[in-house]
Structure formats: structure tokens, C-alpha cells
Design a protein around this motif. Structure first.
Motif, short mmCIF file in Angstrom:
data_model
loop_
_atom_site.label_atom_id
_atom_site.label_comp_id
_atom_site.label_asym_id
_atom_site.label_seq_id
_atom_site.Cartn_x
_atom_site.Cartn_y
_atom_site.Cartn_z
N ARG A 1 -2.44 0.75 -3.38
CA ARG A 1 -2.11 -0.81 -3.75
C ARG A 1 -2.10 -0.54 -5.37
O ARG A 1 -0.97 -1.33 -5.82
N LEU A 2 -3.05 0.02 -6.24
CA LEU A 2 -2.92 0.04 -7.71
C LEU A 2 -1.45 0.74 -8.09
O LEU A 2 -1.19 0.41 -9.21
N ALA A 3 -1.03 1.68 -7.35
CA ALA A 3 0.06 2.32 -7.70
C ALA A 3 1.20 1.40 -8.20
O ALA A 3 2.18 1.93 -8.89
N LEU B 1 -3.23 1.86 -12.75
CA LEU B 1 -3.62 2.90 -12.23
C LEU B 1 -4.14 4.16 -12.81
O LEU B 1 -5.30 4.45 -12.95
N ASP B 2 -3.26 4.46 -14.01
CA ASP B 2 -3.50 5.75 -14.74
C ASP B 2 -4.54 5.22 -15.84
O ASP B 2 -5.49 5.91 -16.17
N GLY B 3 -4.38 3.77 -16.50
CA GLY B 3 -5.50 3.10 -17.34
C GLY B 3 -6.83 3.50 -16.71
O GLY B 3 -7.75 3.87 -17.41
N PHE B 4 -7.01 2.98 -15.60
CA PHE B 4 -8.30 3.00 -14.83
C PHE B 4 -9.11 4.41 -14.70
O PHE B 4 -9.99 4.59 -15.14
N LEU B 5 -8.08 5.32 -14.11
CA LEU B 5 -8.45 6.75 -14.17
C LEU B 5 -8.80 7.23 -15.29
O LEU B 5 -10.02 8.06 -15.40
N LYS B 6 -8.15 7.17 -16.39
CA LYS B 6 -8.47 7.71 -17.66
C LYS B 6 -9.72 7.14 -18.51
O LYS B 6 -10.71 7.68 -18.78
N GLU C 1 0.84 -1.05 -0.01
CA GLU C 1 -0.12 0.10 0.12
C GLU C 1 1.08 1.29 0.03
O GLU C 1 1.26 1.71 0.99
N HIS C 2 1.27 1.60 -1.30
CA HIS C 2 2.08 2.88 -1.16
C HIS C 2 1.77 4.04 -0.98
O HIS C 2 0.27 4.23 -0.78
#
Length: 190
Positions: free
Chosen positions: A44-46, A52-57, A14-15
């Protein structure tokens, strides 16, 4: 050398912004600014900046579709409950609450039962059919969807939502993302 992370029961770290891969840090800072805290799932997705970036986009793109906000939440909650993502259900229950959605609608979505609004229930049924038939929605389900005033464009927008939130629900389950304290009042147990 192993990055310093918060101890969790997950096999995934968990970053924090300081321990995350460099490519995840800007995204994490943006999420923190937007929400006022860093969700554990994001931490965690980081581990995979691209995930992480793909989901948020993808989710941001879904937010720009012609589906209204409550309809988008119906799609998301249908996927989240079907895939048993307790984090997503809690987060999107909170969003439905902020949208002042009918509490009975929210309860029906959480309980995976028909919705009180026939149009939104048709959307839920269409979403489930798309998932169950890997996109090859039966003609009668598509015709019922269109008869409720949805469009062919909306049908494709549902597919975008399915892509975004299948990624989210699967990734959150893989990393065993916990419900953050801010979402505890909206916790869901299947």
C-alpha cells in the motif's frame, strides 16, 4: 488506466511488484527478499515511492544508532502503541520475540504501562515526553534520561526514531494496512 491491484477494504491499492509504480518496484523486491514475503503495508505504501523509500531509509538509519536493539524497540513500540498502529505493534512484538526480550517487557509495552526495567522505562518516558511536548522535553525528564546512562547523542537518536516511526504509524493508519498472516500470532488490539 487503473493499475491491477488486490481487492481490499482500504481506499488505497495494495500493489504487487508488477502493479506498483516503477520507482517502488526495486524497494519492494528488496523487502520481499529480506522478509520472504511482501507485507501488505509495503504494497500500500508503494503508491508513493518516496514515502516507502523514505521510511525504509529512516528506519535503517535508526537501526545504526548507538541505542541497543531492545532500546530501539522500546522507542518504536512506545510510538506504535501511542499512535495505535496495530501493524507496527504486531511487527515489533515479533522482533522483540526474536531478540529474546523479557516477555514482561513486551507485555508492558503493548499495554502502555511502566516497564519492569527502570532504565528502559526512563527511555519510554523520555519518548512519550518528546512526543507530548513536540521535542521540548522537560528538563527533569532529560536529566532522568541522562542519569540512566543515556547520552545527549541517544536523545537525538530517539528523535530520529520518532521521525521514522511517526511516518510509519501515520502512513499505515492512513492506508489501513492489515496485519499479515505471518504476524497474526502477534496481533494487537488497543
Amino acid at each position: 488506466m487503473q493499475p491491477s491491484t488486490t481487492a481490499t477494504t482500504s481506499h488505497f491499492p495494495e500493489h504487487t511488484v508488477d502493479t506498483a509504480p516503477t520507482a517502488s518496484r526495486r524497494t519492494m523486491e528488496g523487502v520481499t527478499r529480506n522478509l520472504g514475503y511482501l507485507p501488505a503495508a509495503v504494497g500500500r505504501l508503494a503508491e508513493s515511492p518516496q514515502t516507502l523509500d523514505g521510511f525504509l531509509k529512516l528506519s535503517a538509519m535508526f537501526e545504526t544508532t548507538e541505542l541497543d536493539p531492545v532500546a530501539r524497540e522500546v522507542v518504536i513500540m512506545t510510538i506504535a502503541t501511542r499512535n495505535s498502529c496495530h501493524v507496527c505493534v504486531a511487527m515489533h512484538t515479533a522482533k522483540l520475540t526474536r531478540l529474546a526480550a523479557d516477555p514482561e517487557l513486551t507485555a508492558a509495552l503493548r499495554d502502555q504501562r511502566p516497564l519492569p526495567d527502570p532504565r528502559l522505562d526512563t527511555l519510554r518516558t523520555f519518548t512519550l515526553a518528546a512526543l507530548d511536548h513536540t521535542g521540548a522535553v522537560p528538563d527533569e525528564t532529560l536529566h532522568a534520561f541522562l542519569a540512566q546512562g543515556f547520552t545527549h547523542r541517544n536523545a537525538l537518536e530517539v528523535m530520529l526514531g520518532i521521525g521514522a516511526y511517526t511516518l510509519s504509524t501515520f502512513a499505515n493508519r492512513l492506508v489501513d494496512a492489515p496485519v499479515d498472516p505471518a504476524l497474526a500470532p502477534f496481533a494487537w488490539h488497543r
